[in-house]
Design an enzyme around this catalytic site. Structure first.
Site, PDB file in Angstrom:
ATOM      1  N   GLY A  29       4.855  -4.977   0.103  1.00  0.00           N
ATOM      2  CA  GLY A  29       6.083  -4.885   0.938  1.00  0.00           C
ATOM      3  C   GLY A  29       5.933  -3.254   1.145  1.00  0.00           C
ATOM      4  CB  SER A  30       8.164  -1.055   3.049  1.00  0.00           C
ATOM      5  OG  SER A  30       9.381  -1.025   2.475  1.00  0.00           O
ATOM      6  CB  ALA A  83      13.517  -6.336  -5.927  1.00  0.00           C
ATOM      7  CG  ASP A  84      13.597  -9.033  -0.576  1.00  0.00           C
ATOM      8  OD1 ASP A  84      13.096  -7.889   0.234  1.00  0.00           O
ATOM      9  OD2 ASP A  84      12.809  -9.747  -0.782  1.00  0.00           O
ATOM     10  CE  LYS A  94       8.869  -9.398  -6.192  1.00  0.00           C
ATOM     11  NZ  LYS A  94       8.684  -8.505  -5.221  1.00  0.00           N
ATOM     12  N   GLY A  95      10.493 -11.961  -2.119  1.00  0.00           N
ATOM     13  CA  GLY A  95       9.892 -12.740  -1.292  1.00  0.00           C
ATOM     14  C   GLY A  95      10.383 -12.383   0.297  1.00  0.00           C
ATOM     15  CD  GLU A 103       6.022 -10.411  -4.089  1.00  0.00           C
ATOM     16  OE1 GLU A 103       5.606  -9.388  -3.206  1.00  0.00           O
ATOM     17  OE2 GLU A 103       7.143 -10.910  -3.965  1.00  0.00           O
ATOM     18  CE  LYS A 121      15.421  -3.247  -0.465  1.00  0.00           C
ATOM     19  NZ  LYS A 121      14.012  -3.318  -0.687  1.00  0.00           N
TER      20      LYS A 121
END
Ligand code: 5RP
Length: 220
Positions: A29-30, A83-84, A94-95, A103, A121
């Site tokens: 991810g970023s 994490a989201d 996550k994901g 992960e 988040k």
């Protein structure tokens, strides 16, 4: 501070948790990308890394960081990933990038899981971010119906997306996740589910949260 500046700041703070002369796990991810870029500075201090996605493996290699297959390593000292969503007990969703299964595997092996994220988040109750579930393609309709009956929410197949493992992602909207540990298990019990994006039974050990005034260290 912009969101990207917060992500960069926590990525730098995570370097403190890198254990020298070991193999570490690196997420996707970023925010994880910011971490990979700063990790390059200390690439000679570690043996190498296990990547949680093909994209991460490629980025690590582009910096000259040695990438190991999980099956060739004995231990991973620390796993560093974004994490989201996170709640204050460090249960995570996550994901968002679709790399949840790898992960979760790397996080399971690692001695310590350091989550890096910007302040947006951290939530009180997770579920605003659609919960990703990786599924075997032939079972996607069955799983969708099982989710509606057993869990609730609104699952839809992520458009034009295939995971690194050749599977589909269902994103479940409209959830209010009051018991993340139980929901993680319940979802994984549906036949055809590979895994889901709740990281609750193995959540993060430390959350480094990027705030406008610096990094906040949250522990469960
Ligand atoms: C990828 C992930 C990411 O960690 C998550 O989506 C957060 O991404 P970002 O750092 O870009 O906000 O779980 O599967």
């Amino acid at each position: 501070m912009t969101q990207d500046e917060m992500k960069f700041t926590v990525a730098q703070a995570a370097l403190e948790y890198v254990v020298k002369d070991t193999i570490i796990g690196v997420g996707t991810g970023s925010t994880a990308n910011f971490f990979i870029d700063v990790l390059a500075k200390m690439k000679n201090d570690i043996k190498g890394a296990v990547a949680s996605s093909k994209a991460t493996a490629q980025r690590l290699k582009s910096h000259g960081i040695k990438v190991f297959n999980l099956n060739e390593v004995v231990a991973i000292s620390v796993y560093i990933d974004g994490a989201d969503e996170s709640d204050d007990a460090l249960n995570l969703i996550k994901g968002g990038g679709g790399a949840l299964t790898r992960e979760k595997i790397v996080a399971a092996v690692a001695d310590q899981f350091i989550c890096i994220a910007d302040e947006s988040k951290l939530v009180t109750i997770m579920g605003n971010f659609p919960l990703p579930v990786e599924v075997i393609p032939m079972a996607s309709n069955y799983i969708k119906n099982q989710i509606i009956q057993r869990i609730g929410g609104t699952p839809t197949v992520r458009k034009d997306f295939i995971t690194d493992n050749g599977n589909l992602i269902l994103d479940i909207k409209d959830l209010k996740i009051t018991n993340p540990k139980a929901m993680e298990i319940e979802l994984n019990n549906i036949t055809g589910v590979v895994t889901n994006g709740l990281f609750a039974n193995r959540g993060a050990d430390v959350l480094l949260l990027g705030m406008s005034n610096g990094v906040k260290i949250v522990t469960a």
